[in-house]
Design an enzyme around this catalytic site. Structure first.
Site, PDB file in Angstrom:
ATOM      1  N   ARG A 128      -7.133  11.532  -5.744  1.00 17.86           N
ATOM      2  CA  ARG A 128      -8.375  10.780  -5.531  1.00 17.86           C
ATOM      3  C   ARG A 128      -9.561  11.737  -5.411  1.00 17.86           C
ATOM      4  O   ARG A 128     -10.639  11.461  -5.943  1.00 17.86           O
ATOM      5  CB  ARG A 128      -8.272   9.897  -4.290  1.00 17.86           C
ATOM      6  CG  ARG A 128      -9.575   9.156  -4.011  1.00 17.86           C
ATOM      7  CD  ARG A 128      -9.412   8.017  -3.058  1.00 17.86           C
ATOM      8  NE  ARG A 128     -10.690   7.409  -2.733  1.00 17.86           N
ATOM      9  CZ  ARG A 128     -10.844   6.259  -2.098  1.00 17.86           C
ATOM     10  NH1 ARG A 128      -9.771   5.582  -1.707  1.00 17.86           N
ATOM     11  NH2 ARG A 128     -12.036   5.777  -1.837  1.00 17.86           N
ATOM     12  N   ASP A 158      -6.886  -3.065  -7.330  1.00 12.27           N
ATOM     13  CA  ASP A 158      -7.584  -3.669  -6.193  1.00 12.27           C
ATOM     14  C   ASP A 158      -7.788  -5.155  -6.451  1.00 12.27           C
ATOM     15  O   ASP A 158      -7.941  -5.574  -7.610  1.00 12.27           O
ATOM     16  CB  ASP A 158      -8.948  -2.997  -5.985  1.00 12.27           C
ATOM     17  CG  ASP A 158      -9.561  -3.367  -4.646  1.00 12.27           C
ATOM     18  OD1 ASP A 158     -10.359  -4.330  -4.609  1.00 12.27           O
ATOM     19  OD2 ASP A 158      -9.235  -2.735  -3.637  1.00 12.27           O
ATOM     20  N   ARG A 190       0.823  -1.219   0.000  1.00  9.33           N
ATOM     21  CA  ARG A 190       0.000   0.000   0.000  1.00  9.33           C
ATOM     22  C   ARG A 190       0.853   1.264   0.000  1.00  9.33           C
ATOM     23  O   ARG A 190       0.433   2.307   0.519  1.00  9.33           O
ATOM     24  CB  ARG A 190      -0.968   0.031   1.183  1.00  9.33           C
ATOM     25  CG  ARG A 190      -2.073  -1.016   1.105  1.00  9.33           C
ATOM     26  CD  ARG A 190      -3.113  -0.783   2.189  1.00  9.33           C
ATOM     27  NE  ARG A 190      -4.007  -1.928   2.319  1.00  9.33           N
ATOM     28  CZ  ARG A 190      -4.558  -2.321   3.465  1.00  9.33           C
ATOM     29  NH1 ARG A 190      -4.299  -1.661   4.583  1.00  9.33           N
ATOM     30  NH2 ARG A 190      -5.363  -3.358   3.500  1.00  9.33           N
ATOM     31  N   TYR A 198     -15.239 -12.241  -0.415  1.00  8.88           N
ATOM     32  CA  TYR A 198     -15.991 -11.058  -0.828  1.00  8.88           C
ATOM     33  C   TYR A 198     -17.104 -11.437  -1.811  1.00  8.88           C
ATOM     34  O   TYR A 198     -18.209 -10.887  -1.743  1.00  8.88           O
ATOM     35  CB  TYR A 198     -15.061 -10.032  -1.476  1.00  8.88           C
ATOM     36  CG  TYR A 198     -14.135  -9.334  -0.510  1.00  8.88           C
ATOM     37  CD1 TYR A 198     -14.515  -8.145   0.101  1.00  8.88           C
ATOM     38  CD2 TYR A 198     -12.880  -9.846  -0.219  1.00  8.88           C
ATOM     39  CE1 TYR A 198     -13.673  -7.483   0.984  1.00  8.88           C
ATOM     40  CE2 TYR A 198     -12.028  -9.202   0.666  1.00  8.88           C
ATOM     41  CZ  TYR A 198     -12.436  -8.025   1.260  1.00  8.88           C
ATOM     42  OH  TYR A 198     -11.588  -7.382   2.147  1.00  8.88           O
ATOM     43  N   ARG A 208      -3.292   6.398   0.804  1.00 11.51           N
ATOM     44  CA  ARG A 208      -3.888   7.557   1.476  1.00 11.51           C
ATOM     45  C   ARG A 208      -2.962   8.312   2.413  1.00 11.51           C
ATOM     46  O   ARG A 208      -3.274   9.426   2.817  1.00 11.51           O
ATOM     47  CB  ARG A 208      -5.136   7.101   2.239  1.00 11.51           C
ATOM     48  CG  ARG A 208      -6.283   6.692   1.318  1.00 11.51           C
ATOM     49  CD  ARG A 208      -7.470   6.174   2.104  1.00 11.51           C
ATOM     50  NE  ARG A 208      -7.176   4.896   2.735  1.00 11.51           N
ATOM     51  CZ  ARG A 208      -8.034   4.229   3.504  1.00 11.51           C
ATOM     52  NH1 ARG A 208      -9.232   4.745   3.752  1.00 11.51           N
ATOM     53  NH2 ARG A 208      -7.707   3.065   4.041  1.00 11.51           N
TER      54      ARG A 208
END
Length: 349
Positions: A45, A82, A32, A156, A36
């Site tokens: 973003r 992703d 990652r 998921y 962010r």
């Protein structure tokens, strides 16, 4: 080429270590690392208006992939995308709500996989991102692609969302193993194609993320983690025999050696709960390892960070080692702590 003499090939230290070469100073990248915690990521973003819009815009996704290389000079760049791109390509709808985790619809716990229509062209923007990044990276930077492992992706797809205990999917796999195997097989086939296309477009190594590997009993682990990951490794290796494959079975714990033997990746990632010295003792000699600083030590900084770095660096005296976190970097991690980490890894030997 100058005066008929070919220029030396760039020293891709990360790629060399993944192929089994030990370096005195381990190469470093962070899971990652494009994300962010970086102000430039947050700005882009916000401009794009959402995660999926960002991830499916090849120019924007390439910029995000390159941002941490530009700022920190990591030895590896990881594709910005992703793990749920595969179920999206298999025909589920994918959304990322503000302040919520990703959601897939319809949830396969009550909807047949065969009722979905695969849309593999949804992956086309990813390959565009790869091509743009491959053309722009510094010559010494190794480019990593990735995909989610079948068990984690299936959790998921079946539940329609993430969960901490995967109860819906674990129950489904016990209740109807044939139907669950059908889902896993579809993920395996799509993932082999997906990773192979990433390699064709320009990535130099790939990682399989099994974020929820630790939630299964031993027998279920062998069936839903080891066997499907081995099928992907064999499938990708048959098409691209020279491309290193990293397996990352988060939460494997005592099953780590079984994963290494059964899946046979070229390198294995260690999460932060694994004692690195223990892993060095039980894994096959010469198998490259990646990890495994606790992301919270990086968040804390100071002496806690320094001690964590030193412990990881000391754990692999003779083994090829890629320095990384035990999982993804937290969004509130100060940039200064990442700078301190890089300075210490690259100078303390």
């Amino acid at each position: 080429m100058v005066d008929g003499i070919a220029a030396p090939a760039p020293d891709k230290s990360l790629l060399a270590v993944l192929r089994g070469e030990r370096r005195e100073r381990p190469p470093i990248w962070l899971m990652r690392q494009a994300g962010r915690y970086l102000p430039e990521y947050r700005a882009l973003r916000a401009e794009k208006g959402g995660f999926l819009a960002l991830a499916t815009d090849p120019d924007a996704a390439a910029e995000v992939t390159i941002q941490p290389i530009r700022r920190f000079g990591f030895d590896g760049a990881i594709l910005f995308s992703d793990i749920l791109m595969v179920p999206w390509a298999l025909g589920q709808d994918l959304t990322f709500g503000v302040g919520e985790g990703p959601k897939l619809a319809p949830a396969l716990v009550d909807h047949a996989l065969d009722a979905l229509a695969a849309v593999p062209e949804r992956l086309t923007p990813v390959y565009g991102t790869v091509a743009r990044v491959a053309a722009a990276l510094p010559a010494a930077t190794t480019f990593l692609g990735f995909a989610g492992s079948p068990w984690t992706v299936a959790t998921y797809m079946v539940a329609g969302h993430g969960s901490r205990d995967q109860e819906v999917t674990r129950s489904y796999a016990y209740r109807d193993p044939a139907a669950f195997a059908h889902i896993v097989d579809a993920i395996v086939a799509m993932t082999i194609d997906y990773l192979s296309a990433q390699i064709d477009a320009g990535v130099e190594a790939v990682q399989l993320f099994d974020s929820w590997a630790g939630s299964l009993s031993p027998a279920q682990y062998d069936r839903w983690v080891v066997a499907p990951n081995r099928a992907i490794v064999d499938g990708v290796r048959a098409r691209h025999p020279g491309t290193p494959i990293i397996g990352f079975p988060k939460g494997a714990g005592g099953k780590l050696a079984a994963y290494a033997a059964g899946v046979a990746p070229d390198a294995i990632g260690l999460d932060e709960t694994v004692d690195p010295a223990w892993a060095d003792a039980i894994l096959p000699p010469g198998l490259p390892v990646q990890g495994n600083l606790d992301p919270l030590a990086l968040l804390a900084g100071g002496e806690a960070l320094d001690r964590g770095i030193d412990r990881v660096l000391a754990a692999f005296p003779a083994r090829p080692h890629v320095f990384n976190l035990g999982h993804g970097i937290g969004q509130h991690t100060p940039v200064a702590h990442v700078e301190r980490l890089l300075a210490r890894v690259r100078t303390e030997r």
